[in-house]
Design a protein around this motif. Structure first.
Motif, PDB file in Angstrom:
ATOM      1  N   SER A 110      70.494 114.172 -58.335  1.00 50.76           N
ATOM      2  CA  SER A 110      70.365 114.997 -58.558  1.00 50.76           C
ATOM      3  C   SER A 110      71.339 115.759 -56.927  1.00 50.76           C
ATOM      4  O   SER A 110      71.677 116.916 -57.210  1.00 50.76           O
ATOM      5  CB  SER A 110      69.283 115.998 -57.680  1.00 50.76           C
ATOM      6  N   GLY A 111      72.510 114.792 -56.717  1.00 51.28           N
ATOM      7  CA  GLY A 111      72.779 115.356 -55.665  1.00 51.28           C
ATOM      8  C   GLY A 111      74.162 114.119 -54.809  1.00 51.28           C
ATOM      9  O   GLY A 111      73.537 112.990 -55.343  1.00 51.28           O
ATOM     10  N   ILE A 112      75.186 114.106 -54.169  1.00 52.46           N
ATOM     11  CA  ILE A 112      76.524 113.483 -53.951  1.00 52.46           C
ATOM     12  C   ILE A 112      76.470 112.964 -52.017  1.00 52.46           C
ATOM     13  O   ILE A 112      76.622 114.192 -51.613  1.00 52.46           O
ATOM     14  CB  ILE A 112      77.571 113.265 -54.169  1.00 52.46           C
ATOM     15  N   VAL A 113      76.337 112.174 -51.476  1.00 54.64           N
ATOM     16  CA  VAL A 113      76.876 111.851 -50.657  1.00 54.64           C
ATOM     17  C   VAL A 113      78.139 111.420 -50.308  1.00 54.64           C
ATOM     18  O   VAL A 113      78.155 110.378 -50.982  1.00 54.64           O
ATOM     19  CB  VAL A 113      75.660 111.394 -48.903  1.00 54.64           C
ATOM     20  N   LEU A 114      79.237 111.911 -50.172  1.00 52.94           N
ATOM     21  CA  LEU A 114      80.479 111.008 -50.146  1.00 52.94           C
ATOM     22  C   LEU A 114      80.675 110.650 -48.972  1.00 52.94           C
ATOM     23  O   LEU A 114      81.339 111.494 -47.900  1.00 52.94           O
ATOM     24  CB  LEU A 114      80.985 112.500 -50.885  1.00 52.94           C
ATOM     25  N   THR A 115      81.296 109.581 -48.491  1.00 59.07           N
ATOM     26  CA  THR A 115      81.058 108.518 -47.356  1.00 59.07           C
ATOM     27  C   THR A 115      82.943 108.725 -46.995  1.00 59.07           C
ATOM     28  O   THR A 115      83.303 108.263 -48.305  1.00 59.07           O
ATOM     29  CB  THR A 115      80.744 107.954 -47.282  1.00 59.07           C
ATOM     30  N   LYS A 116      82.913 107.994 -46.125  1.00 58.95           N
ATOM     31  CA  LYS A 116      84.791 107.346 -45.342  1.00 58.95           C
ATOM     32  C   LYS A 116      86.140 108.721 -46.032  1.00 58.95           C
ATOM     33  O   LYS A 116      87.024 108.232 -46.504  1.00 58.95           O
ATOM     34  CB  LYS A 116      84.235 106.473 -46.112  1.00 58.95           C
ATOM     35  N   MET A 117      85.695 109.943 -46.447  1.00 57.93           N
ATOM     36  CA  MET A 117      86.863 110.956 -46.200  1.00 57.93           C
ATOM     37  C   MET A 117      87.202 110.918 -45.755  1.00 57.93           C
ATOM     38  O   MET A 117      88.940 110.970 -45.281  1.00 57.93           O
ATOM     39  CB  MET A 117      86.290 112.417 -46.288  1.00 57.93           C
ATOM     40  N   ASP A 118      87.928 109.821 -44.386  1.00 53.57           N
ATOM     41  CA  ASP A 118      88.856 109.884 -43.689  1.00 53.57           C
ATOM     42  C   ASP A 118      89.971 108.359 -43.484  1.00 53.57           C
ATOM     43  O   ASP A 118      90.620 108.610 -42.918  1.00 53.57           O
ATOM     44  CB  ASP A 118      88.088 109.861 -41.870  1.00 53.57           C
ATOM     45  N   GLY A 119      89.241 108.155 -44.809  1.00 56.99           N
ATOM     46  CA  GLY A 119      89.841 106.849 -44.805  1.00 56.99           C
ATOM     47  C   GLY A 119      90.759 106.553 -46.144  1.00 56.99           C
ATOM     48  O   GLY A 119      91.168 105.722 -46.335  1.00 56.99           O
ATOM     49  N   THR A 120      90.854 107.945 -47.482  1.00 60.12           N
ATOM     50  CA  THR A 120      91.434 107.610 -48.129  1.00 60.12           C
ATOM     51  C   THR A 120      92.444 108.654 -48.117  1.00 60.12           C
ATOM     52  O   THR A 120      92.751 109.277 -47.636  1.00 60.12           O
ATOM     53  CB  THR A 120      90.972 108.152 -49.716  1.00 60.12           C
ATOM     54  N   ALA A 121      93.429 108.726 -48.706  1.00 63.34           N
ATOM     55  CA  ALA A 121      95.120 109.784 -48.486  1.00 63.34           C
ATOM     56  C   ALA A 121      94.807 109.909 -49.599  1.00 63.34           C
ATOM     57  O   ALA A 121      96.548 110.797 -50.471  1.00 63.34           O
ATOM     58  CB  ALA A 121      96.404 108.285 -48.474  1.00 63.34           C
ATOM     59  N   LYS A 122      94.378 110.560 -50.359  1.00 62.69           N
ATOM     60  CA  LYS A 122      94.010 110.832 -52.046  1.00 62.69           C
ATOM     61  C   LYS A 122      93.190 112.190 -51.572  1.00 62.69           C
ATOM     62  O   LYS A 122      93.612 113.150 -51.915  1.00 62.69           O
ATOM     63  CB  LYS A 122      93.043 110.268 -53.316  1.00 62.69           C
ATOM     64  N   GLY A 123      92.311 112.443 -52.196  1.00 60.60           N
ATOM     65  CA  GLY A 123      91.672 113.128 -50.900  1.00 60.60           C
ATOM     66  C   GLY A 123      90.937 114.303 -52.386  1.00 60.60           C
ATOM     67  O   GLY A 123      89.924 114.656 -52.683  1.00 60.60           O
ATOM     68  N   GLY A 124      91.601 113.907 -53.898  1.00 56.56           N
ATOM     69  CA  GLY A 124      90.571 114.428 -55.481  1.00 56.56           C
ATOM     70  C   GLY A 124      89.295 113.984 -55.662  1.00 56.56           C
ATOM     71  O   GLY A 124      88.565 114.548 -56.228  1.00 56.56           O
ATOM     72  N   ILE A 125      88.788 113.303 -55.027  1.00 53.37           N
ATOM     73  CA  ILE A 125      87.342 112.461 -55.617  1.00 53.37           C
ATOM     74  C   ILE A 125      86.644 113.639 -55.730  1.00 53.37           C
ATOM     75  O   ILE A 125      85.424 114.119 -56.689  1.00 53.37           O
ATOM     76  CB  ILE A 125      87.157 110.519 -55.090  1.00 53.37           C
ATOM     77  N   ALA A 126      86.380 114.581 -54.370  1.00 54.05           N
ATOM     78  CA  ALA A 126      85.187 114.564 -54.856  1.00 54.05           C
ATOM     79  C   ALA A 126      85.518 116.096 -55.464  1.00 54.05           C
ATOM     80  O   ALA A 126      84.572 117.078 -55.919  1.00 54.05           O
ATOM     81  CB  ALA A 126      85.712 115.793 -52.608  1.00 54.05           C
ATOM     82  N   ILE A 127      86.944 117.183 -55.530  1.00 51.76           N
ATOM     83  CA  ILE A 127      86.979 117.630 -57.025  1.00 51.76           C
ATOM     84  C   ILE A 127      86.345 117.356 -58.216  1.00 51.76           C
ATOM     85  O   ILE A 127      85.582 117.096 -59.594  1.00 51.76           O
ATOM     86  CB  ILE A 127      88.090 117.839 -57.134  1.00 51.76           C
ATOM     87  N   ALA A 128      86.720 115.894 -58.081  1.00 52.59           N
ATOM     88  CA  ALA A 128      86.792 115.061 -59.698  1.00 52.59           C
ATOM     89  C   ALA A 128      85.143 114.742 -60.010  1.00 52.59           C
ATOM     90  O   ALA A 128      84.679 114.740 -61.089  1.00 52.59           O
ATOM     91  CB  ALA A 128      87.727 113.742 -59.854  1.00 52.59           C
ATOM     92  N   ILE A 129      84.622 114.837 -59.032  1.00 50.47           N
ATOM     93  CA  ILE A 129      83.148 114.053 -59.077  1.00 50.47           C
ATOM     94  C   ILE A 129      82.218 115.895 -59.659  1.00 50.47           C
ATOM     95  O   ILE A 129      81.703 115.650 -60.255  1.00 50.47           O
ATOM     96  CB  ILE A 129      82.731 114.124 -58.078  1.00 50.47           C
ATOM     97  N   GLU A 130      82.260 116.963 -58.764  1.00 53.21           N
ATOM     98  CA  GLU A 130      82.034 118.175 -59.473  1.00 53.21           C
ATOM     99  C   GLU A 130      82.115 118.427 -60.677  1.00 53.21           C
ATOM    100  O   GLU A 130      81.503 118.968 -61.254  1.00 53.21           O
ATOM    101  CB  GLU A 130      81.793 119.073 -58.076  1.00 53.21           C
TER     102      GLU A 130
END
Length: 319
Positions: free
Chosen positions: A266-286
């Motif tokens: 029912s939900g996602i917790v996205l960790t280590k966003m400070d470690g990626t040079a991409k950033g689009g995964i949060a958008i793709a997941i939702e």
């Protein structure tokens, strides 16, 4: 849920939110210098909107972890906006892209309804994504709001998982049930639910083993844990969140899909966003899974994990 009186949940203060936005913006530095810089180079590289521009933008979006499906849908929406608004200049597409990205993500008040009633939240995820640390941070946040919180250390397979979680429990000043390697996870959850009810606690966070290579065993274990909670706390509000490491990109999206097959996520917790040079995964997941990202992490401390706000995320990314 009328059997207990847990009081009202204190809402995050404005200065706390502002502080996290600053941390979020700092945490997304790699993504801005990578993904967003590549997007801007596409827009700056053309003097008119043309098919070559769309082709280059498609490549950048896919490489930025938005994935093929989300990218294709975005490009269709951009083309539509260009026609409807009669846009001519490539630079005008940046604002359109930002608008469309934010629109693809949403968090409603109902996504945090667990804060207003006694709740049990089970966290799942593969080893190494920061699941145990996330449980500890969530427990600390709940305790800091004055809520009675309990941790169930049901990851009894990974060596030192219980010790790691105990450190977080001690920091947060909350009790932890279980944590002994080799203990039956079901027994840990049974004891934790019993403690949750007897202490009239507000929140029970269940840390589970991070295994996905054998879906059958994982499914059986999660099903057994769910049956125990069903039997012992049938009237308690429940959720299951999957913890994902943003640096793994499209692998994180696949993990979310895999866990959705074996349990009701029912939900996602996205960790280590400070470690990626991409950033689009949060958008793709939702966009692809239609499962809300509830929390986002940009560092190691408790304050580096907070509510996910789509507007703040896109603003921090593209500002």
């Amino acid at each position: 849920m009328a059997m207990y009186d847990y009081g009202n949940v204190e809402q995050p203060q404005a200065n706390e939110k502002k502080g996290f936005f600053t941390r979020l913006k700092e945490g997304l530095t790699k993504s801005r210098s990578g993904f967003v810089a590549d997007v801007d180079r596409v827009f700056l590289g053309y003097d008119k909107i043309c098919e070559d521009l769309y082709d280059d933008l498609e490549e950048v979006l896919i490489m930025g972890d938005l994935g093929v499906n989300t990218t294709e849908e975005l490009l269709d929406e951009i083309r539509e906006a260009v026609n409807e608004r009669k846009l001519k200049l490539p630079g005008e597409l940046r604002a359109v892209l930002v608008e469309l990205l934010e629109k693809r993500m949403s968090v409603s008040e109902n996504d945090y309804v667990y804060e207003y009633q006694p709740s049990i939240i089970m966290l799942v995820g593969v080893n190494g994504v920061g699941k145990t640390t996330t449980v500890g941070k969530l427990a600390a946040k709940s305790a800091n709001r004055g809520k009675k919180t309990i941790i169930a250390a049901a990851d009894t397979f990974r060596a030192a998982a219980g010790d790691q979680l105990q450190v977080w429990a001690d920091r947060a000043g909350v009790p932890m049930i279980g944590g002994v390697e080799g203990t039956d996870p079901g027994a840990v959850v049974f004891d934790a639910v019993s403690s949750f009810k007897s202490k009239q606690a507000s929140l029970l966070l269940v840390d589970t083993a991070g295994r996905l290579h054998n879906k059958k065993n994982l499914m059986e274990e999660l099903a057994r844990i769910n049956r125990i909670i069903d039997k012992e706390a049938a009237d308690v509000y429940r959720e299951t969140w999957v913890v994902l490491d943003a640096t793994t990109g499209q692998n994180a999206l696949q993990q979310a899909k895999d866990f959705s097959e074996v349990t009701n996520v029912s939900g996602i917790v996205l960790t280590k966003m400070d470690g990626t040079a991409k950033g689009g995964i949060a958008i793709a997941i939702e966009s692809e899974l239609h499962i809300p990202v509830k929390y986002i992490g940009v560092g190691e401390t408790v304050d580096d994990l907070d509510y996910f706000n789509p507007h703040d995320y896109v603003k921090a990314l593209f500002e």
